[in-house]
Design an enzyme around this catalytic site. Sequence first.
Site, short mmCIF file in Angstrom:
data_model
loop_
_atom_site.label_atom_id
_atom_site.label_comp_id
_atom_site.label_asym_id
_atom_site.label_seq_id
_atom_site.Cartn_x
_atom_site.Cartn_y
_atom_site.Cartn_z
CG ASP A 84 9.18 4.76 -7.50
OD1 ASP A 84 8.84 4.20 -6.83
OD2 ASP A 84 9.20 5.89 -7.41
CD GLU A 85 4.67 5.94 -7.99
OE1 GLU A 85 3.75 5.16 -7.92
OE2 GLU A 85 5.11 6.59 -7.07
CB CYS B 165 -6.95 -0.23 13.47
SG CYS B 165 -6.55 -1.50 12.18
CB CYS C 260 -6.50 -3.21 7.91
SG CYS C 260 -7.94 -2.51 8.92
CG ASN D 154 2.24 6.84 3.05
OD1 ASN D 154 2.82 7.53 2.46
ND2 ASN D 154 0.81 7.06 3.47
CB ALA E 269 -0.78 -0.01 1.31
N GLY F 267 7.68 2.85 1.97
CA GLY F 267 8.96 2.87 1.84
C GLY F 267 9.56 2.42 0.46
CE LYS F 268 4.83 1.57 -3.17
NZ LYS F 268 4.22 2.11 -2.04
CB SER F 269 10.34 6.10 -3.49
OG SER F 269 9.29 5.95 -4.12
#
Length: 191
Positions: free
Chosen positions: A87-88, A147, A182, A12, A10, A14-16
């Site tokens: 990326d992307e 959550c 989630c 945020n 999903a 940290g992929k980049s």
Amino acid sequence: MAKLYFYYSAMNAGKSTILLQSAHNYQERGMAVMLFTAAIDDRYEIGQIASRIGINAEANLFTKESDLWSLIKDQHQTSPLSCILIDEAQFLTKEQVYALSDVVDTLKIPVLAFGIRTDFQGELFAGSKALLAWSDKLIELKTVCHCGSKAIMVIRVDEQGKPVKEGAQVEIGGNDRYLSVCRKHFKEAVR
């Protein structure tokens, strides 16, 4: 042996950041890499892969019309490449993912693709679908929902923070437009 890797999550997660760290590791050892990012993503400087923690690198842009095979093959003939980083990757076409598998199988160059698996309606992006099907290795990068559970879905929100249930699959945005959640909170948001 070269492989096609798909790092998915999903938003945020940290992929980049991981992509940029991987590029740095190759370059620090004197190995040439070729970086790509989607031309459609104009949140940061054009032609840059940028991480929210403040690191960035120049990248080649791809569109749906880009011939990745020719771009990579030509560069590899000029200066041998050790790795391709995308990326992307959710914005790749099925044909481009196939071409990247040719890069792995024919040119013997590893390809590391980083992207989001599903859109704000829980549907697979075309690039992600092809990568899930054809990658040699799938790596899930984890992030958390508000959550505390693992976030595996993304919801789009409007200016007031209310979930958006309809619209075009692609609408570029960051934390102001998308939240990683989630499955339970995704289902609550889209009901």
